[in-house]
Design a protein around this motif. Structure first.
Motif, PDB file in Angstrom:
ATOM      1  N   VAL A 126     -67.885  66.481 -57.152  1.00 54.89           N
ATOM      2  CA  VAL A 126     -67.233  67.144 -58.288  1.00 54.89           C
ATOM      3  C   VAL A 126     -66.256  66.204 -58.987  1.00 54.89           C
ATOM      4  N   ALA A 127     -66.132  64.976 -58.477  1.00 55.17           N
ATOM      5  CA  ALA A 127     -65.197  63.998 -59.035  1.00 55.17           C
ATOM      6  C   ALA A 127     -65.503  62.639 -58.421  1.00 55.17           C
ATOM      7  N   SER A 128     -64.820  61.613 -58.930  1.00 50.12           N
ATOM      8  CA  SER A 128     -64.976  60.276 -58.360  1.00 50.12           C
ATOM      9  C   SER A 128     -63.740  59.434 -58.673  1.00 50.12           C
ATOM     10  N   LYS A 129     -63.393  58.561 -57.750  1.00 51.40           N
ATOM     11  CA  LYS A 129     -62.293  57.628 -57.968  1.00 51.40           C
ATOM     12  C   LYS A 129     -62.747  56.377 -58.724  1.00 51.40           C
ATOM     13  N   ARG A 130     -64.041  56.244 -58.974  1.00 52.61           N
ATOM     14  CA  ARG A 130     -64.546  55.046 -59.640  1.00 52.61           C
ATOM     15  C   ARG A 130     -63.986  54.942 -61.058  1.00 52.61           C
ATOM     16  N   ASN A 184     -62.628  75.839 -61.842  1.00 58.40           N
ATOM     17  CA  ASN A 184     -62.864  77.216 -61.376  1.00 58.40           C
ATOM     18  C   ASN A 184     -63.039  77.325 -59.865  1.00 58.40           C
ATOM     19  N   LEU A 185     -62.630  76.310 -59.125  1.00 56.35           N
ATOM     20  CA  LEU A 185     -62.826  76.330 -57.678  1.00 56.35           C
ATOM     21  C   LEU A 185     -62.137  77.508 -57.004  1.00 56.35           C
ATOM     22  N   SER A 186     -61.036  77.969 -57.552  1.00 54.41           N
ATOM     23  CA  SER A 186     -60.334  79.097 -56.937  1.00 54.41           C
ATOM     24  C   SER A 186     -61.151  80.379 -56.969  1.00 54.41           C
ATOM     25  N   SER A 187     -62.193  80.415 -57.799  1.00 57.97           N
ATOM     26  CA  SER A 187     -63.071  81.592 -57.864  1.00 57.97           C
ATOM     27  C   SER A 187     -64.049  81.653 -56.700  1.00 57.97           C
ATOM     28  N   PHE A 194     -68.904  72.921 -44.948  1.00 55.82           N
ATOM     29  CA  PHE A 194     -68.797  71.665 -45.682  1.00 55.82           C
ATOM     30  C   PHE A 194     -69.161  70.507 -44.752  1.00 55.82           C
ATOM     31  N   PHE A 195     -70.223  69.780 -45.094  1.00 60.44           N
ATOM     32  CA  PHE A 195     -70.629  68.595 -44.348  1.00 60.44           C
ATOM     33  C   PHE A 195     -70.229  67.352 -45.134  1.00 60.44           C
ATOM     34  N   LEU A 210     -60.563  67.730 -53.222  1.00 59.69           N
ATOM     35  CA  LEU A 210     -60.397  68.706 -54.298  1.00 59.69           C
ATOM     36  C   LEU A 210     -61.041  70.044 -53.959  1.00 59.69           C
ATOM     37  N   ILE A 211     -62.227  70.004 -53.364  1.00 56.29           N
ATOM     38  CA  ILE A 211     -62.933  71.251 -53.054  1.00 56.29           C
ATOM     39  C   ILE A 211     -62.188  72.038 -51.986  1.00 56.29           C
TER      40      ILE A 211
END
Length: 259
Positions: A126-130, A184-187, A194-195, A210-211
């Motif tokens: 859902v994101a990246s530090k790159r 919208n992760l709080s939804s 989670f693996f 983040l997740i």
């Protein structure tokens, strides 16, 4: 110049199995990948009597040029349609996915919380530090693609049948989906399994942070995979993924009534 192929490769075809149990599984493959990366997981679930759907996301399994013409909304529409089908057949539905497929599973849980009884993700993105990702929206107008990111698998001789190029217009679209899902992760309230591979050369730890910090799920199981790279569903830890999936579903899906 030859026209890019739009013929679907056999190994990228959707996987469909109708079981006799009450639970349906919707599994989504990752960006530039194919249903081949999810097929062993789907076959295992089918053997347990579950109904399984592994859609071929639009733009995948044909050519990377085809994917470059496909926005993220088309990928989501495909899994949304598969969820409709599973809800008609099954009492309960579990959404799962690898990498971008995990992002799609989370979005289903955000948008349709009453239709998702659990979420299972493997190295979701859902994101990246790159830092170079910031330049992709501009770079996409200069070059159409970069070298591919597929087959990050520790186990030798395994192929997820992904594209050998990374289409930049599609990559830009995917990062826009990331933003939508992060907001919208709080939804997300469904139980979450989670693996996360300890060594992943495609998705960095930021997505996990983040997740897990963002979801509202009361039940969260966080499992580290010590002997797999990014495509863990085809790697050495695949049996562990299957085993923990069975146990998680027994406890939190079959073992509890729908709200």
């Amino acid at each position: 110049m030859a026209t890019p192929s739009t013929t679907v490769r056999p190994d990228a075809a959707p996987f469909v199995h109708d079981g006799d149990g009450p639970v349906g599984f919707l599994l989504s493959h990752g960006f530039t990948g194919s249903s081949a990366s999810m097929r062993p997981w789907g076959l295992h679930l089918a053997e347990q009597g579950h109904t399984v759907r592994i859609p071929r996301l639009p733009g995948h399994g044909t050519s990377w040029q085809d994917l470059n013409r496909t926005p993220w909304q088309a990928w989501y529409e495909e899994v949304d349609k598969a969820l409709d089908e599973l809800r008609e057949r099954c009492d309960r539905v579990v959404a799962g996915g690898l990498s971008m497929g995990g992002c799609l599973a989370l979005r289903l849980a955000e948008q349709r919380p009453g239709d998702i009884d659990a979420v299972i993700v493997v190295n979701p993105a859902v994101a990246s530090k790159r830092l170079d990702l910031k330049f992709v929206p501009v770079l996409q107008h200069v070059v159409p693609s970069l070298p591919g990111i597929g087959n990050d698998i520790k186990k030798p001789g395994i192929d997820e049948y992904s594209y050998d190029r990374l289409p930049l217009k599609a990559l830009t679209s995917m990062t826009r989906m990331w933003s939508d899902v992060r907001a919208n992760l709080s939804s997300v309230t469904a139980p979450l399994l989670f693996f996360r591979s300890a060594e992943d050369h495609v998705v960095d730890p930021l997505s996990r942070e983040l997740i897990l910090a963002g979801v509202s799920s009361q039940t969260v199981e966080d499992v580290t995979l010590d002997n797999s790279y990014h495509v863990a569903t085809l790697d050495y830890d695949a049996p562990l993924i299957f085993e923990r999936t069975d146990a998680f579903v027994a406890r939190h899906v079959l073992g509890s009534a729908r709200a």
